[in-house]
Design an enzyme around this catalytic site. Structure first.
Site, PDB file in Angstrom:
ATOM      1  N   ILE A   2      -5.907   2.021  -3.340  1.00  0.00           N
ATOM      2  CA  ILE A   2      -4.843   1.871  -2.334  1.00  0.00           C
ATOM      3  C   ILE A   2      -5.373   1.343  -1.010  1.00  0.00           C
ATOM      4  CG2 ILE A   2      -3.369   3.644  -3.341  1.00  0.00           C
ATOM      5  CD1 ILE A   2      -4.444   5.612  -1.280  1.00  0.00           C
ATOM      6  N   GLY A   3      -6.650   1.028  -0.952  1.00  0.00           N
ATOM      7  CA  GLY A   3      -7.186   0.478   0.290  1.00  0.00           C
ATOM      8  C   GLY A   3      -8.698   0.384   0.240  1.00  0.00           C
ATOM      9  N   THR A   4      -9.243  -0.403   1.158  1.00  0.00           N
ATOM     10  CA  THR A   4     -10.682  -0.580   1.261  1.00  0.00           C
ATOM     11  C   THR A   4     -11.120  -0.296   2.684  1.00  0.00           C
ATOM     12  OG1 THR A   4     -10.660  -2.271  -0.456  1.00  0.00           O
ATOM     13  CG2 THR A   4     -12.610  -2.167   0.932  1.00  0.00           C
ATOM     14  N   GLY A  50     -14.573   0.766   5.512  1.00  0.00           N
ATOM     15  CA  GLY A  50     -15.786   0.124   5.982  1.00  0.00           C
ATOM     16  C   GLY A  50     -16.907   0.142   4.961  1.00  0.00           C
ATOM     17  N   GLY A  85     -16.383   1.661   1.493  1.00  0.00           N
ATOM     18  CA  GLY A  85     -15.933   2.097   0.179  1.00  0.00           C
ATOM     19  C   GLY A  85     -14.458   1.844  -0.015  1.00  0.00           C
ATOM     20  N   VAL A 134     -10.593   3.337  -1.386  1.00  0.00           N
ATOM     21  CA  VAL A 134      -9.830   4.575  -1.455  1.00  0.00           C
ATOM     22  C   VAL A 134      -8.890   4.505  -2.652  1.00  0.00           C
ATOM     23  CG1 VAL A 134      -8.243   6.116  -0.237  1.00  0.00           C
ATOM     24  CG2 VAL A 134      -9.956   4.819   1.044  1.00  0.00           C
ATOM     25  N   LYS A 148     -12.284   8.646  -1.681  1.00  0.00           N
ATOM     26  CA  LYS A 148     -13.032   7.544  -1.083  1.00  0.00           C
ATOM     27  C   LYS A 148     -14.321   7.382  -1.869  1.00  0.00           C
ATOM     28  CE  LYS A 148     -13.447   6.998   3.415  1.00  0.00           C
ATOM     29  NZ  LYS A 148     -13.932   7.196   4.817  1.00  0.00           N
ATOM     30  N   ASP A 165     -15.178   6.402  16.601  1.00  0.00           N
ATOM     31  CA  ASP A 165     -14.357   5.298  16.084  1.00  0.00           C
ATOM     32  C   ASP A 165     -12.891   5.720  16.003  1.00  0.00           C
ATOM     33  OD1 ASP A 165     -13.882   2.736  15.207  1.00  0.00           O
ATOM     34  OD2 ASP A 165     -14.407   3.133  13.123  1.00  0.00           O
TER      35      ASP A 165
END
Length: 501
Positions: A206-208, A210, A212, A214, A228, A328
């Protein structure tokens, strides 16, 4: 660009760069990292890039690169070519060098192969003429595999019997020293994770992030979690490996209602992933950038999100020993659950402050959110997060990143810009009570954005201001200028009795 012979890292991601990659980039033979993600780069990859033999990271994803896909040697350990428009003929070396990781780094080339890339170019060493030798190898390997399988099965059954005898409410390991596995609801759930994600199939991604990807997984009991996972090749890079383990180190020490909950982890050189509670609405950045969802995020919800972030940072800075600095804080790293409640996430760059050291380090964070003083002092303090919080708070009020606003604040023209003008125009004007909250948030945000760190409030003071029932006597938002917000002395907050909001 071709003259920068000593350049070893170039990161131009997330700009609006268009046109082709210049062929002179092949002259930068010392380049170790090249990041051009999320631009508008088109044409094909210049063949001169094959000269970059020292590359450790090459990220060209989310562009519009076309043509045949050149092969970058396995020295490019961190490689992402996803979401482009490459032709379907993908060199077979990608599969043999990168194994299943090839699917991750080539995913999303939608304009070719009907959105897929299942067909790799044929390789001579795997032609039909080699069938006979392969059969011979099988005749040797199959008996060995069966023998080893019985050994593994016997060891597994033995370990299961041993576990039953010594079982307790908390289990920490599985299969001896093969894995280091987390605990989830009192049960070891490694097999459940593998089964729920079909061994981390890309369709569950469902996403990338920094370092790895997810994944979303539904456990047998119905619980939905987020995973993750560090890619195997990235796990071999010391920087990514350290960030991954740092996130485990930090999140296992802290518990707060506005900080993402770590259910557990698996740290092994062949399989590294973290298990989080699942956030249904995704990142704050995504919600703000989506017109439909941004409208659902009304003024009251936005103020609540800002308060939640402040409380989480106050906890990290003032209640944790040692102090934890996130480093961050961005809208991408604030996640929202189904109720649009905020959770601080992504602690890969977080730092535990050592009172006996200078805490000087390399700059970490995201451009546009990093405190200015960090660029020249290289010293990490809590004020790094305070500045980032101010940026995020303004971003929530405005509905977009305040890049232009921050640039123009030093200009006399900002005296004529009123508070109501910068608010997200997708929402209706706030009523009187909510306007008071917005005025308070704006006042605190501008105080956090003071250039001198000593002039900024602590997150503890910010959190206390939000908890206090005392409300500012606010004028209508259309008569309050940004210059007034930036320069007024409304509240005394405890920073050695000197800092003022």
């Amino acid at each position: 660009m071709g003259m920068l012979k000593s350049l070893f890292k170039m990161d131009l991601s997330r700009n609006q760069i268009s046109g082709p990659i210049p062929s002179t980039i092949g002259n930068l033979t010392g380049l170790q990292a090249l990041m051009l993600s999320a631009n508008q780069i088109n044409c094909s990859i210049p063949v001169e890039m094959e000269n970059l033999k020292n590359l450790d990271f090459l990220f060209l994803d989310q562009n519009n690169l076309t043509g045949n896909l050149p092969f970058f040697s396995p020295y490019s350990m961190g490689l992402n070519l996803s979401y482009n428009s490459f032709n379907c003929a993908i060199p077979c070396q990608y599969y043999y060098y990168y194994s299943h990781y090839a699917y991750d780094m080539l995913f999303g080339n939608k304009d070719s192969c009907n959105g897929s890339f299942k067909v790799f170019a044929p390789c001579p060493e795997f032609s039909p003429t080699t069938n006979k030798s392969r059969i011979t190898k099988l005749e040797i390997l199959v008996p060995i595999a069966i023998f080893l399988g019985f050994i593994v099965l016997g060891g597994f059954l033995h370990s299961r019997c041993k576990v039953k005898k010594t079982q307790s409410n908390s289990k920490e390991t599985k299969n001896g020293n093969l894995f280091s596995i987390w605990n989830y609801d009192g049960h070891i759930a490694y097999e459940d994770i593998i089964e729920a994600t079909e061994d981390f199939d890309i369709k569950y991604c469902i996403g990338t992030g920094g370092y790895g990807s997810v994944y979303k997984a539904k456990l047998p009991g119905g619980k939905v979690i987020a995973l993750k996972k560090l890619h195997q090749l990235e796990a071999e890079n010391p920087t990514f490996d350290m960030s991954f383990k740092n996130e485990v180190k930090v999140l296992t020490k802290i518990r707060h209602r506005n900080i993402i909950k770590l259910h557990g982890f698996c740290l092994h050189k062949r399989c590294m992933f973290l298990v989080y509670e699942y956030m249904e609405r995704g990142s704050l950045f995504y919600v703000l950038s989506n017109d439909v969802e941004a409208i659902e995020l009304d003024w009251s919800k936005r103020v609540t999100i800002i308060k939640g972030i402040a409380h989480a940072l106050s906890y990290m800075h003032h209640e944790c020993i040692p102090t934890i600095v996130h480093r961050d804080i961005t809208s991408n790293n604030i996640l929202l659950n189904s109720k649009l409640e905020a959770f601080v996430s992504d602690f890969g760059t977080a730092k535990l402050l050592d009172p006996d050291s200078s805490n000087q380090t390399l700059v970490a964070g995201t451009y546009g959110y990093i405190a200015p003083e960090l660029a020249y002092t290289m010293k990490v303090t809590e004020k790094c997060d305070v500045y980032s919080f101010g940026v995020v708070a303004l971003e929530i009020l405005m509905g977009r990143h305040p890049t232009e606003l921050l640039t123009s604040l030093a200009s006399p023209s900002s005296q004529n810009v009123m508070l109501h003008e910068i608010l997200d125009q997708r929402l209706p004007p706030p009523n009187h009570l909510v306007a008071q909250d917005i005025f308070l948030v704006a006042t605190i945000a501008f105080a956090c954005l003071q250039i001198k760190p000593k002039s900024q409030p602590t997150m503890k003071c910010v959190s206390q201001e939000f908890i206090s029932r005392k409300k500012p006597i606010a004028k209508p938002l259309h008569v309050i200028s940004l210059w007034q917000l930036r320069n007024q002395e409304m509240y005394k907050v405890g920073l050695d009795d000197e800092t003022q909001l």
